[in-house]
Design an enzyme around this catalytic site. Structure first.
Site, PDB file in Angstrom:
ATOM      1  N   GLU A 135      28.590  31.979  16.680  1.00 25.79           N
ATOM      2  CA  GLU A 135      29.954  31.755  17.157  1.00 25.79           C
ATOM      3  C   GLU A 135      30.591  30.504  16.550  1.00 25.79           C
ATOM      4  OE1 GLU A 135      30.947  32.590  21.215  1.00 25.79           O
ATOM      5  OE2 GLU A 135      29.057  33.647  21.542  1.00 25.79           O
ATOM      6  N   TYR A 166      32.706  26.495  24.215  1.00 22.27           N
ATOM      7  CA  TYR A 166      31.273  26.687  23.964  1.00 22.27           C
ATOM      8  C   TYR A 166      30.952  26.578  22.480  1.00 22.27           C
ATOM      9  CZ  TYR A 166      27.109  29.308  22.703  1.00 22.27           C
ATOM     10  OH  TYR A 166      25.929  29.703  22.118  1.00 22.27           O
ATOM     11  N   LYS A 170      28.751  23.745  20.298  1.00 24.06           N
ATOM     12  CA  LYS A 170      27.581  24.057  19.465  1.00 24.06           C
ATOM     13  C   LYS A 170      27.816  23.645  18.017  1.00 24.06           C
ATOM     14  CE  LYS A 170      24.207  25.769  20.284  1.00 24.06           C
ATOM     15  NZ  LYS A 170      22.905  25.176  20.683  1.00 24.06           N
ATOM     16  N   LEU A 206      26.943  40.475  28.981  1.00 19.98           N
ATOM     17  CA  LEU A 206      27.453  41.845  28.988  1.00 19.98           C
ATOM     18  C   LEU A 206      26.402  42.887  29.357  1.00 19.98           C
ATOM     19  CD1 LEU A 206      29.734  43.905  28.380  1.00 19.98           C
ATOM     20  CD2 LEU A 206      28.912  43.916  26.004  1.00 19.98           C
ATOM     21  N   ARG A 230      30.058  42.977  17.781  1.00 22.27           N
ATOM     22  CA  ARG A 230      28.982  41.996  17.786  1.00 22.27           C
ATOM     23  C   ARG A 230      27.770  42.570  17.058  1.00 22.27           C
ATOM     24  NH1 ARG A 230      32.914  39.727  18.955  1.00 22.27           N
ATOM     25  NH2 ARG A 230      33.390  38.521  20.830  1.00 22.27           N
TER      26      ARG A 230
END
Length: 357
Positions: A135, A166, A170, A206, A230
Site C-alpha cells: 500500500e 495507514y 508504513k 474483508l 487486490r
C-alpha cells in the site's frame, strides 16, 4: 539463530512464529504489546516449545526494548508490529503515527545500540528485517480505465505514493529503515507484501468479516462497486517468504512478495459465498446478502505485485492458489467459531469503521 519477532501475536507474526518453530531449529522471542489484534491463542500450537519465549512489550518503550535485547541476545529481528487497518487509520491516525513511525524509530535505535556492542562475527551476521506493505506504492491503473493496465505491477523501485494514514505511516517507517542503513551502516532488509488472508485473521478484514457475517445472516458490505483489485497472498506462503528473506536475503535489498492472484473485491466475496453454499447450504445463496455501501475515502483501486525478484534470487514462490488457500481459510473459520467469538471482545462487532472524516 535467535530471532526476535515483533508483533508475533498478530495475524502474520503468529504465522511466522509457527513456521519457524515447526520447520527450523531456530528459537523465537515474541515481543508483542497485545492490542486488540494480538492474541496468544494464535500460538497455542508452539507456546510450550522451549525454543519459544514471549514478552509483552510496547515497541515505543525503549527501556523495555533494551532489557529484552540484553536478556535474549537475538541474532536477527523480524519487525512486524504495526497498526494495520486502513479504516481504523481514517478514524484515528494518531495510533498509527505512534506505533508505525515512532515505534519503528525506537526499535531501530535500541537494535542499533545493541548491534554496535556485538563482537565482529555476530555484528556482521546480524539482520534487521522490516516487514511492510504494497500500500506504500499507492494504486495502479485499473482495467476499466486503461486497456493495458494489467501490464503495470508494483516493483521494488516503484515510487511511493501512499493514500491513507495507514499506508503513509508504513511508508515513513520504510524510509527510516533505509536511512538507518545508509547513515549508520545498520544491516536492514525490507519486504513489501500484498493482501494476506488465512487462519487467525482478525475479523475486521474483508475475508473473515464476510465469512462470519454470511454465517450469521448479516449483510456482506461491498465498498462502491466492488471492482477494487487486490493481489491475494496466503499467510503461510508469506511466512515462508519472510523467513527466507531474514536468513538468506541480501542486506540493503527490498523484496516484493505477492500471491499472483489479482481479484476484484466483489469476486472474492462471491467466491466465499459459493464455498459456503456448498459446505453450509441454506435455502438461499449467501450471495443474496451482498450489500453495496459508500466507498472508503481515498480508496486505492488496484494493487498488484511483481514478485519475480524474490523468486529469481531466493527461489520463493507461493504454494497455494487463491482457490486452495481460500478453501482452507473458509474451513478454518467454520472449525474455529469459538476463537472468532473470543477475539471480538465486545468493543468491536464487525461494524463499519473509517467513516468519521
Amino acid at each position: 539463530m535467535k530471532i526476535l519477532v515483533t508483533g508475533g501475536a498478530g495475524f502474520i507474526g503468529s504465522a511466522v512464529i509457527r513456521h519457524i518453530i515447526t520447520n527450523t531449529q531456530d528459537s523465537v522471542i515474541n515481543l508483542d504489546k497485545l492490542t486488540y489484534a494480538g492474541n496468544l491463542e494464535n500460538l497455542l500450537a508452539v507456546g510450550e516449545d522451549p525454543r519459544y519465549a514471549f514478552e509483552q512489550v510496547d515497541i515505543c518503550n525503549r527501556t523495555e526494548l533494551d532489557r529484552v535485547f540484553k536478556q535474549y541476545q537475538p541474532d536477527a529481528i523480524m519487525h512486524l508490529a504495526a497498526e494495520s487497518h486502513v479504516d481504523r487509520s481514517i478514524d484515528g491516525p494518531a495510533e498509527f503515527i505512534q506505533t508505525n513511525i515512532v515505534g519503528t524509530y525506537t526499535l531501530l535505535e535500541a537494535a542499533r545500540t545493541y548491534w554496535n556492542a556485538l563482537d565482529v562475527e555476530r555484528k556482521s551476521a546480524f539482520r534487521f528485517h522490516h516487514i511492510s506493505t504494497d500500500e506504500v506504492y499507492g494504486d495502479l491503473p485499473h482495467p476499466s480505465d486503461q486497456a493495458n493496465a494489467t501490464e503495470h505491477l508494483f516493483t521494488e523501485t516503484t515510487a511511493y505514493q501512499p493514500s491513507s494514514p495507514y499506508s503513509a505511516s508504513k511508508a515513513s517507517s520504510d524510509h527510516l529503515v533505509r536511512a538507518w542503513l545508509r547513515t549508520y551502516g545498520f544491516p536492514t532488509l525490507i519486504t513489501n507484501c500484498s493482501n494476506n488472508y488465512g487462519p487467525y485473521h482478525f475479523p475486521e478484514k474483508l475475508i473473515p468479516l464476510v465469512i462470519l457475517n454470511a454465517l450469521e445472516g448479516k449483510p456482506l458490505p461491498i465498498y462502491g462497486k466492488g471492482d477494487q483489485i487486490r493481489d491475494w497472498l496466503y499467510v503461510e506462503d508469506h511466512a515462508r517468504a519472510l523467513y527466507l528473506v531474514a536468513t538468506q536475503g541480501k542486506v540493503g535489498e527490498t523484496y516484493n512478495i505477492g500471491g499472483h492472484n489479482e481479484k476484484q473485491n466483489l469476486e472474492v466475496v462471491q467466491t466465499i459465498c459459493n464455498i459456503l453454499d456448498k459446505r453450509v447450504p441454506t435455502k438461499t445463496s449467501y450471495a443474496e446478502q451482498i450489500t453495496y455501501v459508500a466507498d472508503r475515502p481515498g480508496h486505492d483501486r488496484r494493487y498488484a505485485i511483481d514478485a519475480s525478484k524474490i523468486e529469481q534470487e531466493l527461489g520463493w514462490k507461493p504454494q497455494e492458489t487463491f482457490e486452495s488457500g481460500l478453501g482452507k481459510t473458509v474451513q478454518w473459520y467454520l472449525d474455529n467459531q469459538q476463537w472468532c467469538q473470543r477475539v471480538q471482545d465486545g468493543s468491536y462487532q464487525r461494524e463499519r469503521l473509517g467513516v468519521a472524516y
